[in-house]
Design a protein around this motif. Structure first.
Motif, short mmCIF file in Angstrom:
data_model
loop_
_atom_site.label_atom_id
_atom_site.label_comp_id
_atom_site.label_asym_id
_atom_site.label_seq_id
_atom_site.Cartn_x
_atom_site.Cartn_y
_atom_site.Cartn_z
N VAL A 11 17.19 84.22 6.31
CA VAL A 11 16.22 84.23 5.20
C VAL A 11 16.39 85.54 4.43
N ASP A 12 16.85 85.42 3.20
CA ASP A 12 17.06 86.60 2.37
C ASP A 12 15.84 86.76 1.45
N GLU A 13 15.01 87.73 1.79
CA GLU A 13 13.74 87.91 1.08
C GLU A 13 13.93 88.20 -0.42
N SER A 14 15.10 88.76 -0.75
CA SER A 14 15.29 89.09 -2.18
C SER A 14 15.49 87.83 -3.02
N LEU A 25 9.56 84.37 0.61
CA LEU A 25 8.95 84.92 1.83
C LEU A 25 10.04 85.57 2.68
N ASN A 26 9.63 86.43 3.60
CA ASN A 26 10.64 86.98 4.50
C ASN A 26 10.66 86.18 5.82
N ARG A 27 11.62 86.53 6.68
CA ARG A 27 11.81 85.79 7.93
C ARG A 27 10.53 85.79 8.78
N ASP A 28 9.90 86.96 8.92
CA ASP A 28 8.72 87.04 9.78
C ASP A 28 7.59 86.17 9.25
N GLU A 29 7.47 86.13 7.94
CA GLU A 29 6.41 85.28 7.35
C GLU A 29 6.71 83.80 7.61
N LEU A 30 7.97 83.42 7.46
CA LEU A 30 8.32 82.01 7.72
C LEU A 30 8.13 81.66 9.20
N VAL A 31 8.48 82.58 10.09
CA VAL A 31 8.27 82.33 11.53
C VAL A 31 6.77 82.16 11.81
N ALA A 32 5.94 82.99 11.17
CA ALA A 32 4.48 82.87 11.36
C ALA A 32 3.99 81.52 10.85
N VAL A 33 4.52 81.08 9.70
CA VAL A 33 4.16 79.77 9.15
C VAL A 33 4.52 78.67 10.15
N LEU A 34 5.75 78.73 10.67
CA LEU A 34 6.23 77.68 11.56
C LEU A 34 5.46 77.69 12.89
N ILE A 65 20.86 91.63 9.32
CA ILE A 65 20.88 90.22 9.72
C ILE A 65 19.87 89.95 10.84
N ALA A 66 19.72 90.89 11.77
CA ALA A 66 18.76 90.69 12.86
C ALA A 66 17.34 90.55 12.30
N GLY A 67 17.09 91.20 11.17
CA GLY A 67 15.77 91.11 10.54
C GLY A 67 15.61 89.86 9.69
N ARG A 68 16.70 89.11 9.52
CA ARG A 68 16.63 87.92 8.66
C ARG A 68 16.78 86.60 9.40
N ASN A 69 17.40 86.64 10.59
CA ASN A 69 17.71 85.37 11.27
C ASN A 69 16.53 84.78 12.02
N MET A 70 16.38 83.46 11.89
CA MET A 70 15.46 82.76 12.80
C MET A 70 16.19 81.54 13.34
N VAL A 71 15.84 81.18 14.58
CA VAL A 71 16.47 80.04 15.24
C VAL A 71 15.43 78.93 15.34
N LEU A 72 15.82 77.73 14.93
CA LEU A 72 14.87 76.61 14.87
C LEU A 72 15.08 75.65 16.03
N PRO A 73 14.05 74.87 16.37
CA PRO A 73 14.18 73.93 17.48
C PRO A 73 15.25 72.87 17.23
N THR A 74 15.93 72.49 18.30
CA THR A 74 16.87 71.37 18.24
C THR A 74 16.89 70.72 19.62
N GLY A 75 17.86 69.85 19.88
CA GLY A 75 17.93 69.20 21.19
C GLY A 75 17.50 67.75 21.12
#
Ligand code: T4K
Length: 412
Positions: free
Chosen positions: A300-303, A307-316, A354-364
């Motif tokens: 997630v590139d906030e620029s 939203l930034n990564r942390d905000e999207l993770v909070a949303v999810l 990148i560590a501040g931007r990456n989020m991993v989503l559920p799969t399986g």
């Protein structure tokens, strides 16, 4: 269609948590039959028949001479590091699971953190050479998300400086690099069969190698150094895989093609659902190579995104979608490394970003196409109403984190 977000309404889209790393089971009946065989044989551990069968299957699938199965990949890393006689300093990427660094530090070897290639998230070979000192003995590459390291460059640097190379292939079982299966690179490679991995044995790991002497040494080391009854010829530890773990590993291996297919379908579902969203980039997998598609990684590139990564993770997370921030904040910012090397971040600008931007989503296998569509819709909706989301997160800081903790705990 959902028009409100739980971060605002407190009404999550999913009643049950969706996890990253939900285990794949394979054929439950076959597993239960194997469990009965274990009880009938009264042979629970110490190089039992299922462990031998599991090792033979891995050797065949990877096309490698030796597979030494272990109780988990962390112990496998420690044993491989010791068997290779690494000492002093070893260069590792900062962007990896903490086990890669700890396996060195645990044996008083200093992990020296290299930066990542922002396209692959793997160790950037051009950052390695400047970290080499007279104390350096080796390099450990990590095939992050199952995407192979630039093994050619790593190995040519190692040759030039007479260093040993091994790989942490915890994510990369079933993957290939230039047509050759991962498991055949460096002196040896370490696989993980943890519950959250593509193929799982509850807990488990293995070292695969084409080096006969190294394999013999590691077999001794994983069993206290025993070479027959009453005869210890080497220092060792207890790194053995149990029969029940090998039974699960075999059952999981039999389901492998179906698991890859489900993972690939999920990946395509996310790709479709997130298509065209500015600042939201899904990791790419090379379709010409074998891949296990186990990780759905979104940068997630906030620029560019609202939203930034942390905000999207909070949303999810408010929706019960328990996205993770792997591998934030990077090993160099975790203890003891953070205290030992407080300035390491100065050479790790890509890792930091990148560590501040990456989020991993559920799969399986437990996720349906509809679940994935709903997750993508939540992301789209959140990005379409950034001001409301930001103020909900800011205004409800305590309740949001409390509900996240509650969701997480409910899933344990
Ligand atoms: N090298 C690399 C590059 C690695 O990524 C890893 C492990 C290793 C080495 C070491 O391998 P092992 O020694 O573990 O074989 C998880 C896993 O525990 C870890 O194996 C994995 N990498 C890492 C990336 O992820 P945590 O601390 O995030 O795990 P946890 O308990 O939060 O579980 C992750 C998610 O999976 C949760 O959302 C819940 C779900 N889950 C977990 C388990 C155990 C389930 O649904 N069922 C389960 O049984 O580290």
């Amino acid at each position: 269609m959902q028009s409100e977000l739980a971060v605002i309404t407190n009404r999550p889209a999913f009643s049950q948590p969706l996890h990253v790393g939900r285990p794949n089971i394979g054929d439950r009946e076959v597993m239960l039959r194997r469990l009965n065989q274990i009880f009938d044989r009264l042979w629970f551990t110490n190089d039992g028949p299922f462990v031998k069968e599991f090792e033979a299957r891995i050797q065949e699938l990877v096309g490698v001479k030796h597979c030494v199965a272990m109780c988990n990949a962390t112990i496998a890393l420690e044993i491989a590091i010791r068997a290779l006689e690494l000492r002093g300093e070893v260069i590792v990427p900062a962007y990896t699971f903490i086990a890669t660094a700890h396996a060195l530090q645990w044996q008083e070897i200093t992990p020296v953190f290299a930066d990542m290639d922002p396209d692959t998230h793997n160790i950037a070979p051009e950052t390695i050479e400047r970290l080499i000192t007279p104390r350096t003995t080796g390099i450990i590459g990590v095939h992050v998300w199952g995407r192979p390291c630039d093994t050619e460059s790593i190995e040519s640097i190692a040759q030039k400086h007479r260093l040993k190379v091994m790989y942490d292939a915890a994510h990369a079982f079933g993957c290939s690099h230039r047509g050759r299966m991962i498991g055949n690179f460096g002196s040896c490679e370490v696989l993980s069969f943890h519950a959250t991995k593509f193929i799982n044995s509850f807990e488990g790991g293995a070292v695969v190698t084409n080096d006969d002497a190294l394999a013999t040494k590691m077999r001794l080391m994983r069993n206290f150094g025993f070479a027959g009854y009453d005869k210890v010829i080497y220092p060792g530890t207890n790194g053995k895989m149990t029969e029940i773990c090998a039974a699960m590993g075999l059952t999981s291996l039999e389901a492998m093609e179906g698991i890859v297919e489900a993972n690939r379908r999920n990946y395509e579902g996310y790709r479709e659902g997130l298509k065209g969203l500015p600042g939201v980039a899904l990791n790419k997998y090379d379709a010409k190579e074998r891949r296990n598609y186990q990780y759905i990684v979104v940068e997630v590139d906030e620029s560019k995104a609202a939203l930034n990564r942390d905000e999207l993770v909070a949303v999810l997370q408010a929706e019960n979608v328990l996205a993770r921030k792997y591998f934030w904040p990077g090993c160099h910012r975790m203890e003891p490394y953070r205290s030992l090397f407080p300035n390491a971040y100065l050479l790790l600008s890509n890792t930091e970003r990148i560590a501040g931007r990456n989020m991993v989503l559920p799969t399986g296998g437990t996720l349906s196409p509809e679940d994935i569509q709903a997750i993508c819709r939540i992301i789209r909706l959140a990005l379409a109403m950034p001001f409301e989301v930001k103020s909900a997160i800011r205004g409800a800081d305590a309740p949001v984190s409390a509900s996240v903790v509650g969701n997480w705990a409910a899933g344990q």
